[in-house]
Design a protein around this motif. Structure first.
Motif, PDB file in Angstrom:
ATOM      1  N   THR A 197      46.416  23.263  47.631  1.00 40.19           N
ATOM      2  CA  THR A 197      46.378  23.911  46.316  1.00 40.19           C
ATOM      3  C   THR A 197      45.789  25.306  46.444  1.00 40.19           C
ATOM      4  OG1 THR A 197      46.097  21.777  45.191  1.00 40.19           O
ATOM      5  CG2 THR A 197      45.567  23.769  43.937  1.00 40.19           C
ATOM      6  N   ALA A 198      46.600  26.317  46.159  1.00 44.96           N
ATOM      7  CA  ALA A 198      46.146  27.708  46.180  1.00 44.96           C
ATOM      8  C   ALA A 198      45.495  28.017  44.842  1.00 44.96           C
ATOM      9  CB  ALA A 198      47.324  28.646  46.427  1.00 44.96           C
ATOM     10  N   VAL A 199      44.227  28.432  44.874  1.00 46.99           N
ATOM     11  CA  VAL A 199      43.467  28.701  43.650  1.00 46.99           C
ATOM     12  C   VAL A 199      43.342  30.217  43.467  1.00 46.99           C
ATOM     13  CG1 VAL A 199      41.259  28.389  42.466  1.00 46.99           C
ATOM     14  CG2 VAL A 199      42.196  26.539  43.883  1.00 46.99           C
ATOM     15  N   TYR A 200      43.778  30.701  42.312  1.00 48.83           N
ATOM     16  CA  TYR A 200      43.733  32.134  42.004  1.00 48.83           C
ATOM     17  C   TYR A 200      42.767  32.372  40.842  1.00 48.83           C
ATOM     18  CZ  TYR A 200      48.204  32.109  44.565  1.00 48.83           C
ATOM     19  OH  TYR A 200      49.200  31.933  45.507  1.00 48.83           O
ATOM     20  N   ASP A 201      41.835  33.288  41.038  1.00 48.06           N
ATOM     21  CA  ASP A 201      40.857  33.602  40.004  1.00 48.06           C
ATOM     22  C   ASP A 201      40.597  35.109  40.013  1.00 48.06           C
ATOM     23  OD1 ASP A 201      39.013  33.068  37.964  1.00 48.06           O
ATOM     24  OD2 ASP A 201      37.361  32.767  39.364  1.00 48.06           O
ATOM     25  N   ASP A 202      39.920  35.612  39.006  1.00 53.31           N
ATOM     26  CA  ASP A 202      39.538  37.036  38.926  1.00 53.31           C
ATOM     27  C   ASP A 202      40.750  37.959  38.964  1.00 53.31           C
ATOM     28  OD1 ASP A 202      36.795  36.384  38.913  1.00 53.31           O
ATOM     29  OD2 ASP A 202      36.761  36.272  41.103  1.00 53.31           O
ATOM     30  N   LEU A 203      41.878  37.500  38.452  1.00 50.33           N
ATOM     31  CA  LEU A 203      43.076  38.334  38.474  1.00 50.33           C
ATOM     32  C   LEU A 203      42.953  39.549  37.553  1.00 50.33           C
ATOM     33  CD1 LEU A 203      45.632  35.430  38.495  1.00 50.33           C
ATOM     34  CD2 LEU A 203      45.390  37.131  40.307  1.00 50.33           C
ATOM     35  N   ASP A 204      42.040  39.493  36.584  1.00 47.67           N
ATOM     36  CA  ASP A 204      41.886  40.624  35.672  1.00 47.67           C
ATOM     37  C   ASP A 204      41.068  41.756  36.280  1.00 47.67           C
ATOM     38  OD1 ASP A 204      39.671  39.015  35.695  1.00 47.67           O
ATOM     39  OD2 ASP A 204      39.295  39.102  33.543  1.00 47.67           O
ATOM     40  N   MET A 205      40.620  41.591  37.544  1.00 53.83           N
ATOM     41  CA  MET A 205      39.931  42.696  38.221  1.00 53.83           C
ATOM     42  C   MET A 205      40.908  43.815  38.584  1.00 53.83           C
ATOM     43  SD  MET A 205      39.603  41.517  42.206  1.00 53.83           S
ATOM     44  CE  MET A 205      39.985  43.164  42.767  1.00 53.83           C
ATOM     45  N   VAL A 206      42.177  43.469  38.673  1.00 54.75           N
ATOM     46  CA  VAL A 206      43.207  44.468  38.970  1.00 54.75           C
ATOM     47  C   VAL A 206      43.663  45.102  37.665  1.00 54.75           C
ATOM     48  CG1 VAL A 206      45.504  44.829  39.924  1.00 54.75           C
ATOM     49  CG2 VAL A 206      43.934  43.224  41.018  1.00 54.75           C
ATOM     50  N   GLY A 207      43.767  46.416  37.637  1.00 52.33           N
ATOM     51  CA  GLY A 207      44.173  47.102  36.413  1.00 52.33           C
ATOM     52  C   GLY A 207      43.162  46.968  35.296  1.00 52.33           C
TER      53      GLY A 207
END
Length: 488
Positions: A197-207
Protein backbone atom coordinates in the motif's frame (compact mmCIF):
# COMPACT_ATOMS: atom_id res chain seq x y z
CA UNK A 1 -5.84 9.81 47.66
CA UNK A 2 -2.19 9.20 48.46
CA UNK A 3 0.27 9.46 45.63
CA UNK A 4 -1.91 11.83 43.61
CA UNK A 5 0.30 14.13 41.46
CA UNK A 6 0.31 17.75 42.55
CA UNK A 7 -1.12 20.52 40.38
CA UNK A 8 2.21 21.58 38.76
CA UNK A 9 2.91 17.98 37.73
CA UNK A 10 -0.54 17.54 36.18
CA UNK A 11 -0.29 20.85 34.34
CA UNK A 12 3.12 19.84 32.98
CA UNK A 13 1.60 16.61 31.68
CA UNK A 14 -1.35 18.39 30.09
CA UNK A 15 0.88 21.03 28.52
CA UNK A 16 2.83 18.27 26.74
CA UNK A 17 -0.06 16.59 24.94
CA UNK A 18 -0.23 16.91 21.17
CA UNK A 19 3.51 17.53 20.95
CA UNK A 20 4.69 14.03 19.96
CA UNK A 21 5.60 13.43 16.30
CA UNK A 22 2.72 12.28 14.05
CA UNK A 23 2.09 8.56 14.42
CA UNK A 24 4.08 8.23 17.67
CA UNK A 25 3.27 4.72 18.89
CA UNK A 26 2.93 5.82 22.54
CA UNK A 27 0.33 8.53 21.89
CA UNK A 28 -1.42 7.47 18.67
CA UNK A 29 -5.07 6.40 18.85
CA UNK A 30 -6.62 4.56 15.93
CA UNK A 31 -9.82 6.39 14.88
CA UNK A 32 -13.10 4.52 14.77
CA UNK A 33 -13.31 5.20 11.06
CA UNK A 34 -10.12 3.20 10.42
CA UNK A 35 -11.95 0.01 9.46
CA UNK A 36 -13.70 1.84 6.61
CA UNK A 37 -10.70 3.97 5.65
CA UNK A 38 -8.25 1.07 5.48
CA UNK A 39 -10.53 -1.17 3.47
CA UNK A 40 -8.56 -2.25 0.36
CA UNK A 41 -11.14 -0.67 -1.95
CA UNK A 42 -10.65 2.84 -0.54
CA UNK A 43 -8.11 4.99 -2.39
CA UNK A 44 -8.77 8.54 -1.13
CA UNK A 45 -8.97 9.46 2.56
CA UNK A 46 -10.56 12.85 3.17
CA UNK A 47 -10.46 14.85 6.36
CA UNK A 48 -10.62 18.39 7.63
CA UNK A 49 -7.31 20.01 8.46
CA UNK A 50 -6.20 18.76 11.85
CA UNK A 51 -8.37 15.64 11.69
CA UNK A 52 -5.43 13.26 12.15
CA UNK A 53 -4.69 12.26 8.56
CA UNK A 54 -0.93 12.71 8.92
CA UNK A 55 -0.90 10.86 12.26
CA UNK A 56 -2.67 7.89 10.71
CA UNK A 57 -0.43 7.94 7.63
CA UNK A 58 2.69 8.13 9.80
CA UNK A 59 1.56 5.31 12.09
CA UNK A 60 0.88 3.02 9.15
CA UNK A 61 4.21 3.67 7.41
CA UNK A 62 6.57 4.01 10.36
CA UNK A 63 5.43 0.86 12.14
CA UNK A 64 5.03 -1.47 9.18
CA UNK A 65 8.62 -2.20 8.22
CA UNK A 66 9.15 -5.09 10.63
CA UNK A 67 6.71 -7.91 9.74
CA UNK A 68 6.18 -8.93 13.37
CA UNK A 69 5.49 -5.37 14.50
CA UNK A 70 3.22 -4.80 11.50
CA UNK A 71 1.24 -7.94 12.30
CA UNK A 72 0.94 -7.02 16.01
CA UNK A 73 -0.29 -3.51 15.22
CA UNK A 74 -2.75 -4.72 12.59
CA UNK A 75 -4.19 -7.28 15.00
CA UNK A 76 -4.29 -4.86 17.95
CA UNK A 77 -5.92 -2.00 16.07
CA UNK A 78 -8.08 -4.09 13.78
CA UNK A 79 -6.92 -2.95 10.35
CA UNK A 80 -5.87 -5.01 7.29
CA UNK A 81 -2.26 -6.15 7.14
CA UNK A 82 -0.20 -4.69 4.32
CA UNK A 83 3.23 -3.27 3.58
CA UNK A 84 2.34 0.40 4.13
CA UNK A 85 5.04 2.40 2.36
CA UNK A 86 5.66 6.14 2.60
CA UNK A 87 5.29 7.00 -1.10
CA UNK A 88 5.14 10.77 -0.56
CA UNK A 89 5.25 12.87 2.62
CA UNK A 90 7.23 15.49 4.45
CA UNK A 91 8.26 12.88 7.02
CA UNK A 92 10.25 10.66 4.70
CA UNK A 93 11.39 13.51 2.44
CA UNK A 94 12.42 10.94 -0.17
CA UNK A 95 10.92 13.14 -2.87
CA UNK A 96 12.23 16.38 -4.30
CA UNK A 97 11.97 19.63 -2.35
CA UNK A 98 8.71 21.57 -2.70
CA UNK A 99 10.43 24.39 -4.60
CA UNK A 100 11.84 21.90 -7.11
CA UNK A 101 8.47 20.20 -7.52
CA UNK A 102 6.69 23.55 -7.94
CA UNK A 103 8.91 24.46 -10.89
CA UNK A 104 8.57 20.97 -12.37
CA UNK A 105 4.76 20.82 -12.10
CA UNK A 106 4.38 24.34 -13.47
CA UNK A 107 6.08 23.39 -16.75
CA UNK A 108 5.22 19.69 -17.10
CA UNK A 109 2.60 18.30 -19.45
CA UNK A 110 -0.35 16.30 -18.09
CA UNK A 111 1.23 13.12 -19.47
CA UNK A 112 4.59 14.06 -17.92
CA UNK A 113 2.98 14.46 -14.49
CA UNK A 114 1.26 11.11 -14.81
CA UNK A 115 4.57 9.49 -15.79
CA UNK A 116 6.28 11.11 -12.81
CA UNK A 117 3.83 9.47 -10.45
CA UNK A 118 4.10 6.14 -12.32
CA UNK A 119 7.89 6.02 -12.07
CA UNK A 120 7.95 7.27 -8.50
CA UNK A 121 5.57 4.45 -7.58
CA UNK A 122 7.74 1.95 -9.42
CA UNK A 123 10.81 3.11 -7.48
CA UNK A 124 8.95 2.50 -4.20
CA UNK A 125 7.87 -0.93 -5.41
CA UNK A 126 11.43 -1.78 -6.49
CA UNK A 127 12.76 -0.83 -3.04
CA UNK A 128 10.15 -2.96 -1.33
CA UNK A 129 10.69 -5.86 -3.67
CA UNK A 130 14.38 -5.84 -2.87
CA UNK A 131 13.77 -5.53 0.90
CA UNK A 132 11.41 -8.51 0.94
CA UNK A 133 13.39 -10.48 -1.67
CA UNK A 134 10.27 -10.91 -3.75
CA UNK A 135 10.70 -12.96 -6.91
CA UNK A 136 13.83 -12.79 -9.01
CA UNK A 137 16.16 -9.82 -9.13
CA UNK A 138 15.18 -7.56 -12.05
CA UNK A 139 17.45 -8.28 -14.98
CA UNK A 140 16.24 -5.94 -17.72
CA UNK A 141 18.17 -2.74 -18.30
CA UNK A 142 14.93 -0.78 -18.04
CA UNK A 143 14.16 -2.07 -14.55
CA UNK A 144 17.67 -1.43 -13.29
CA UNK A 145 17.78 2.05 -14.76
CA UNK A 146 14.45 3.03 -13.21
CA UNK A 147 15.35 1.59 -9.83
CA UNK A 148 18.48 3.77 -9.80
CA UNK A 149 16.46 6.93 -10.46
CA UNK A 150 15.61 7.33 -6.76
CA UNK A 151 18.48 9.71 -6.03
CA UNK A 152 18.10 11.54 -9.32
CA UNK A 153 14.35 11.86 -8.78
CA UNK A 154 14.93 13.76 -5.54
CA UNK A 155 17.02 16.36 -7.35
CA UNK A 156 15.48 16.44 -10.82
CA UNK A 157 11.90 15.11 -11.10
CA UNK A 158 11.95 15.99 -14.80
CA UNK A 159 14.04 12.83 -15.29
CA UNK A 160 11.07 10.77 -14.13
CA UNK A 161 8.77 12.32 -16.70
CA UNK A 162 10.99 12.15 -19.79
CA UNK A 163 10.09 8.82 -21.35
CA UNK A 164 8.51 7.11 -24.31
CA UNK A 165 5.68 4.65 -24.75
CA UNK A 166 8.03 1.63 -24.89
CA UNK A 167 9.56 2.46 -21.50
CA UNK A 168 6.13 3.14 -20.03
CA UNK A 169 4.93 -0.29 -21.12
CA UNK A 170 8.01 -1.90 -19.57
CA UNK A 171 7.39 -0.16 -16.24
CA UNK A 172 3.76 -1.29 -16.09
CA UNK A 173 4.89 -4.84 -16.97
CA UNK A 174 7.33 -4.70 -14.04
CA UNK A 175 4.46 -3.57 -11.80
CA UNK A 176 2.43 -6.52 -13.02
CA UNK A 177 5.27 -8.86 -12.01
CA UNK A 178 5.44 -7.22 -8.60
CA UNK A 179 1.72 -7.89 -8.10
CA UNK A 180 2.24 -11.57 -8.97
CA UNK A 181 5.32 -11.88 -6.73
CA UNK A 182 3.42 -10.44 -3.76
CA UNK A 183 0.81 -13.16 -3.97
CA UNK A 184 3.27 -15.99 -4.60
CA UNK A 185 5.72 -15.04 -1.84
CA UNK A 186 3.04 -14.38 0.79
CA UNK A 187 1.74 -17.92 0.29
CA UNK A 188 5.23 -19.29 0.85
CA UNK A 189 6.08 -17.01 3.81
CA UNK A 190 3.08 -16.20 6.01
CA UNK A 191 4.98 -13.37 7.74
CA UNK A 192 4.89 -11.34 4.53
CA UNK A 193 1.56 -9.58 3.80
CA UNK A 194 0.13 -10.19 0.36
CA UNK A 195 -0.34 -6.51 -0.44
CA UNK A 196 1.65 -3.32 -0.90
CA UNK A 197 0.00 0.00 0.00
CA UNK A 198 1.53 3.28 -1.18
CA UNK A 199 0.63 6.04 1.30
CA UNK A 200 0.56 9.64 0.04
CA UNK A 201 0.37 12.58 2.44
CA UNK A 202 1.28 16.30 2.54
CA UNK A 203 0.32 16.71 -1.11
CA UNK A 204 -0.75 20.30 -0.43
CA UNK A 205 2.90 21.25 0.18
CA UNK A 206 3.24 21.52 -3.59
CA UNK A 207 1.85 24.73 -5.05
CA UNK A 208 1.27 26.22 -1.60
CA UNK A 209 0.82 29.64 -3.17
CA UNK A 210 -0.32 28.48 -6.61
CA UNK A 211 -3.56 26.50 -6.37
CA UNK A 212 -3.48 25.67 -10.07
CA UNK A 213 -0.07 23.98 -9.66
CA UNK A 214 -1.28 21.98 -6.67
CA UNK A 215 -4.41 20.95 -8.57
CA UNK A 216 -2.43 19.62 -11.55
CA UNK A 217 -0.10 17.63 -9.28
CA UNK A 218 -2.91 15.98 -7.32
CA UNK A 219 -5.06 15.42 -10.39
CA UNK A 220 -2.28 13.44 -12.08
CA UNK A 221 -1.89 11.20 -9.00
CA UNK A 222 -5.62 10.57 -8.76
CA UNK A 223 -5.71 9.80 -12.47
CA UNK A 224 -2.99 7.17 -12.09
CA UNK A 225 -4.79 5.44 -9.24
CA UNK A 226 -8.18 5.63 -10.89
CA UNK A 227 -6.63 3.24 -13.41
CA UNK A 228 -4.42 1.18 -11.10
CA UNK A 229 -7.07 0.63 -8.43
CA UNK A 230 -9.00 -1.50 -10.91
CA UNK A 231 -5.92 -3.09 -12.50
CA UNK A 232 -4.36 -4.35 -9.25
CA UNK A 233 -5.73 -6.12 -6.20
CA UNK A 234 -2.49 -6.34 -4.21
CA UNK A 235 -0.86 -3.03 -5.09
CA UNK A 236 -2.96 -0.36 -3.42
CA UNK A 237 -2.96 3.30 -2.43
CA UNK A 238 -4.10 5.49 0.43
CA UNK A 239 -4.11 9.14 -0.68
CA UNK A 240 -4.67 11.45 2.29
CA UNK A 241 -6.19 14.78 1.24
CA UNK A 242 -7.72 17.76 3.06
CA UNK A 243 -11.42 17.64 2.21
CA UNK A 244 -11.34 21.17 0.81
CA UNK A 245 -8.82 20.09 -1.87
CA UNK A 246 -10.98 17.22 -3.14
CA UNK A 247 -13.39 19.29 -5.20
CA UNK A 248 -14.56 16.98 -7.96
CA UNK A 249 -15.70 19.95 -10.03
CA UNK A 250 -11.99 20.61 -10.62
CA UNK A 251 -11.10 17.06 -11.64
CA UNK A 252 -12.96 17.13 -14.93
CA UNK A 253 -10.67 14.61 -16.61
CA UNK A 254 -11.50 11.83 -14.18
CA UNK A 255 -14.37 9.43 -13.76
CA UNK A 256 -16.16 11.17 -10.88
CA UNK A 257 -18.27 8.16 -9.92
CA UNK A 258 -15.18 5.98 -9.50
CA UNK A 259 -13.46 8.56 -7.30
CA UNK A 260 -16.50 9.05 -5.10
CA UNK A 261 -16.90 5.31 -4.72
CA UNK A 262 -13.30 4.97 -3.54
CA UNK A 263 -13.23 7.85 -1.03
CA UNK A 264 -13.91 7.80 2.71
CA UNK A 265 -13.90 10.54 5.36
CA UNK A 266 -11.88 10.62 8.56
CA UNK A 267 -14.13 12.06 11.24
CA UNK A 268 -14.26 11.86 15.04
CA UNK A 269 -17.12 11.81 17.51
CA UNK A 270 -16.82 13.60 20.86
CA UNK A 271 -16.28 10.48 23.05
CA UNK A 272 -13.38 9.46 20.78
CA UNK A 273 -11.84 12.93 21.06
CA UNK A 274 -11.93 12.77 24.85
CA UNK A 275 -10.43 9.29 24.65
CA UNK A 276 -7.60 10.71 22.52
CA UNK A 277 -6.85 13.31 25.22
CA UNK A 278 -6.84 10.55 27.86
CA UNK A 279 -4.55 8.45 25.65
CA UNK A 280 -2.00 11.26 25.46
CA UNK A 281 -2.30 12.15 29.14
CA UNK A 282 -1.90 8.51 30.15
CA UNK A 283 1.37 8.36 28.21
CA UNK A 284 2.86 11.05 30.48
CA UNK A 285 3.58 8.63 33.34
CA UNK A 286 2.24 6.14 35.88
CA UNK A 287 1.29 8.89 38.33
CA UNK A 288 -0.80 10.76 35.77
CA UNK A 289 -2.41 7.53 34.63
CA UNK A 290 -3.22 6.68 38.23
CA UNK A 291 -4.90 10.07 38.66
CA UNK A 292 -7.10 9.38 35.63
CA UNK A 293 -7.94 5.90 36.86
CA UNK A 294 -9.27 7.45 40.08
CA UNK A 295 -12.17 8.83 38.01
CA UNK A 296 -13.02 5.44 36.52
CA UNK A 297 -10.87 5.55 33.38
CA UNK A 298 -9.34 2.16 32.58
CA UNK A 299 -6.12 1.55 30.64
CA UNK A 300 -4.67 -1.58 29.06
CA UNK A 301 -1.05 -2.06 28.12
CA UNK A 302 -0.42 -2.96 24.49
CA UNK A 303 3.23 -3.86 23.99
CA UNK A 304 5.23 -1.20 22.15
CA UNK A 305 2.10 0.95 21.86
CA UNK A 306 2.08 1.67 25.59
CA UNK A 307 -1.11 2.30 27.56
CA UNK A 308 -4.38 2.69 25.67
CA UNK A 309 -7.58 3.77 27.46
CA UNK A 310 -10.83 1.96 26.94
CA UNK A 311 -13.60 4.27 25.80
CA UNK A 312 -14.60 5.95 29.07
CA UNK A 313 -18.16 5.95 30.36
CA UNK A 314 -20.05 9.24 30.35
CA UNK A 315 -19.79 9.31 34.13
CA UNK A 316 -16.01 8.78 34.15
CA UNK A 317 -15.59 11.55 31.55
CA UNK A 318 -17.76 13.88 33.61
CA UNK A 319 -15.79 13.22 36.82
CA UNK A 320 -12.44 13.81 35.07
CA UNK A 321 -13.55 17.01 33.33
CA UNK A 322 -15.24 18.35 36.46
CA UNK A 323 -12.00 17.93 38.40
CA UNK A 324 -10.05 19.51 35.55
CA UNK A 325 -12.28 22.55 34.95
CA UNK A 326 -15.70 22.51 36.63
CA UNK A 327 -19.05 20.76 36.22
CA UNK A 328 -20.87 23.69 34.60
CA UNK A 329 -19.20 26.44 32.58
CA UNK A 330 -20.88 29.85 32.48
CA UNK A 331 -19.50 32.34 29.95
CA UNK A 332 -21.11 35.38 28.32
CA UNK A 333 -24.55 34.59 29.65
CA UNK A 334 -24.55 30.92 28.58
CA UNK A 335 -24.36 27.85 30.78
CA UNK A 336 -23.66 24.23 29.85
CA UNK A 337 -22.04 21.16 31.32
CA UNK A 338 -18.30 21.02 30.84
CA UNK A 339 -18.38 17.92 28.60
CA UNK A 340 -20.76 19.77 26.26
CA UNK A 341 -19.21 23.25 26.53
CA UNK A 342 -15.76 22.21 25.29
CA UNK A 343 -16.77 20.57 21.96
CA UNK A 344 -19.48 23.17 21.34
CA UNK A 345 -16.84 25.91 21.41
CA UNK A 346 -14.41 23.92 19.23
CA UNK A 347 -16.84 23.06 16.43
CA UNK A 348 -16.37 24.62 13.03
CA UNK A 349 -19.22 25.68 10.78
CA UNK A 350 -19.74 22.08 9.62
CA UNK A 351 -20.13 20.86 13.23
CA UNK A 352 -16.75 19.10 13.14
CA UNK A 353 -14.27 19.09 16.01
CA UNK A 354 -10.73 18.35 14.83
CA UNK A 355 -8.44 16.27 17.07
CA UNK A 356 -5.78 18.97 16.69
CA UNK A 357 -8.23 21.52 18.08
CA UNK A 358 -9.21 19.32 21.03
CA UNK A 359 -5.60 18.54 21.98
CA UNK A 360 -4.63 22.18 21.46
CA UNK A 361 -7.43 23.34 23.77
CA UNK A 362 -6.18 21.27 26.72
CA UNK A 363 -2.51 22.02 26.00
CA UNK A 364 -2.96 25.78 25.71
CA UNK A 365 -5.29 25.89 28.72
CA UNK A 366 -2.60 24.19 30.80
CA UNK A 367 0.11 26.54 29.57
CA UNK A 368 -2.00 29.56 30.43
CA UNK A 369 -2.73 28.10 33.86
CA UNK A 370 1.01 27.63 34.42
CA UNK A 371 1.60 31.31 33.74
CA UNK A 372 -0.98 32.47 36.30
CA UNK A 373 -0.40 32.63 40.02
CA UNK A 374 -2.45 29.93 41.81
CA UNK A 375 -5.55 31.25 43.52
CA UNK A 376 -6.23 30.69 47.19
CA UNK A 377 -7.93 27.36 47.97
CA UNK A 378 -7.33 26.17 44.41
CA UNK A 379 -9.27 22.98 43.80
CA UNK A 380 -9.17 22.59 39.99
CA UNK A 381 -6.44 22.45 37.40
CA UNK A 382 -7.88 25.11 35.09
CA UNK A 383 -9.82 28.32 35.50
CA UNK A 384 -12.58 29.28 33.09
CA UNK A 385 -10.39 32.22 32.00
CA UNK A 386 -7.69 29.73 30.95
CA UNK A 387 -10.18 27.76 28.87
CA UNK A 388 -11.68 30.84 27.17
CA UNK A 389 -8.25 32.26 26.31
CA UNK A 390 -7.14 28.86 24.98
CA UNK A 391 -10.06 28.90 22.53
CA UNK A 392 -8.72 32.10 21.02
CA UNK A 393 -5.26 30.54 20.56
CA UNK A 394 -6.68 27.39 18.95
CA UNK A 395 -8.99 29.40 16.69
CA UNK A 396 -6.20 31.67 15.49
CA UNK A 397 -3.98 28.70 14.67
CA UNK A 398 -6.80 27.10 12.70
CA UNK A 399 -7.18 30.32 10.70
CA UNK A 400 -3.44 30.29 9.98
CA UNK A 401 -3.71 26.74 8.63
CA UNK A 402 -6.52 27.76 6.30
CA UNK A 403 -4.66 30.91 5.19
CA UNK A 404 -1.77 28.76 3.95
CA UNK A 405 -4.10 27.57 1.19
CA UNK A 406 -6.75 30.31 0.98
CA UNK A 407 -5.38 33.76 1.69
CA UNK A 408 -8.78 35.34 1.19
CA UNK A 409 -9.95 33.90 4.51
CA UNK A 410 -8.77 37.28 5.86
CA UNK A 411 -11.80 38.87 4.23
CA UNK A 412 -13.64 37.77 7.37
CA UNK A 413 -11.82 40.64 9.10
CA UNK A 414 -14.48 42.84 7.46
CA UNK A 415 -16.85 41.48 10.14
CA UNK A 416 -14.77 42.96 12.96
CA UNK A 417 -16.94 44.86 15.43
CA UNK A 418 -20.16 43.73 13.75
CA UNK A 419 -22.90 41.81 15.49
CA UNK A 420 -23.70 38.38 14.13
CA UNK A 421 -25.70 36.45 12.95
CA UNK A 422 -26.27 38.51 9.80
CA UNK A 423 -28.17 37.93 6.60
CA UNK A 424 -26.29 36.08 3.92
CA UNK A 425 -26.74 38.99 1.52
CA UNK A 426 -25.12 41.44 3.94
CA UNK A 427 -22.14 39.16 4.56
CA UNK A 428 -21.66 38.58 0.84
CA UNK A 429 -21.48 42.34 0.35
CA UNK A 430 -18.90 42.74 3.14
CA UNK A 431 -16.74 39.94 1.71
CA UNK A 432 -16.78 41.36 -1.81
CA UNK A 433 -13.41 43.02 -1.18
CA UNK A 434 -10.52 42.77 1.27
CA UNK A 435 -11.08 44.62 4.53
CA UNK A 436 -8.90 47.54 5.56
CA UNK A 437 -7.39 45.30 8.27
CA UNK A 438 -6.35 42.57 5.83
CA UNK A 439 -2.59 41.76 6.02
CA UNK A 440 -2.34 41.70 2.20
CA UNK A 441 -4.61 42.00 -0.83
CA UNK A 442 -6.07 38.77 -2.20
CA UNK A 443 -6.96 37.93 -5.80
CA UNK A 444 -10.30 39.32 -7.02
CA UNK A 445 -13.12 36.98 -6.14
CA UNK A 446 -16.78 37.91 -5.77
CA UNK A 447 -18.40 38.00 -2.33
CA UNK A 448 -20.90 35.25 -3.12
CA UNK A 449 -18.15 32.81 -4.13
CA UNK A 450 -16.01 33.68 -1.09
CA UNK A 451 -19.00 33.23 1.21
CA UNK A 452 -19.87 29.85 -0.32
CA UNK A 453 -16.27 28.64 0.01
CA UNK A 454 -16.04 29.80 3.64
CA UNK A 455 -19.21 27.87 4.46
CA UNK A 456 -17.81 24.77 2.77
CA UNK A 457 -14.59 25.07 4.77
CA UNK A 458 -16.40 25.53 8.09
CA UNK A 459 -15.35 29.14 8.65
CA UNK A 460 -18.98 30.30 8.45
CA UNK A 461 -22.10 28.51 9.70
CA UNK A 462 -25.51 28.52 8.03
CA UNK A 463 -28.49 29.09 10.29
CA UNK A 464 -31.88 27.62 9.49
CA UNK A 465 -32.43 27.57 5.75
CA UNK A 466 -29.12 29.36 5.18
CA UNK A 467 -30.52 32.86 4.85
CA UNK A 468 -28.56 33.94 7.93
CA UNK A 469 -24.90 33.20 8.66
CA UNK A 470 -22.73 33.20 11.76
CA UNK A 471 -19.06 32.76 12.67
CA UNK A 472 -18.41 29.66 14.82
CA UNK A 473 -17.41 30.38 18.43
CA UNK A 474 -13.92 29.04 17.67
CA UNK A 475 -13.17 32.04 15.43
CA UNK A 476 -15.17 34.81 17.10
CA UNK A 477 -12.28 36.35 19.02
CA UNK A 478 -9.81 36.10 16.15
CA UNK A 479 -12.08 38.07 13.81
CA UNK A 480 -13.42 40.40 16.52
CA UNK A 481 -17.04 39.44 15.91
CA UNK A 482 -19.78 40.53 18.35
CA UNK A 483 -22.81 38.49 19.36
CA UNK A 484 -26.35 39.76 19.00
CA UNK A 485 -28.62 39.58 22.01
CA UNK A 486 -30.52 36.31 21.99
CA UNK A 487 -33.83 38.24 21.98
CA UNK A 488 -33.10 40.11 18.73
Amino acid sequence: MSGVPDRPRLLDAMAAIGMAPPGDSKTFLMPKAAKRILDPSVVVVLGARGSGKSSLAAFLTEHGGDPNEARANADAHGFPRSNYIDAFSQRGVNHADANVLDAFVRDATEEGLRDYWLYWLFVQCAKERKRLSLGRTPTSATDNELANLLKTGREDPVRLSETDSETRVAVVAAMDRFETDLVTTSKEASAIPSSFTAVYDDLDMVGAFEPSVRLRFIRALLGLWTSFSTRYRHIRAKIFLPADLFDLRLFDTLDVSKLMGRAERLEWDVPSLYRLVLRQLGAQGDDVRGWLESFGVTFREQGTNGWIPDEPSDEATKRWLTETLRSVVAVNGTRSTVQQWIPNRLRDGRDRVAPRSMLGFFRESARLAQSRAPRAHWNRLLAVDDAVSALEVVGSRRVEEVREVYEWVDRLLALKGRALPMTRTDIEALLEHDSLDAPKPTPPRDGRTVTTELIRMGMLREIGAGERLDVPDLFVRHFGVLRRDATE
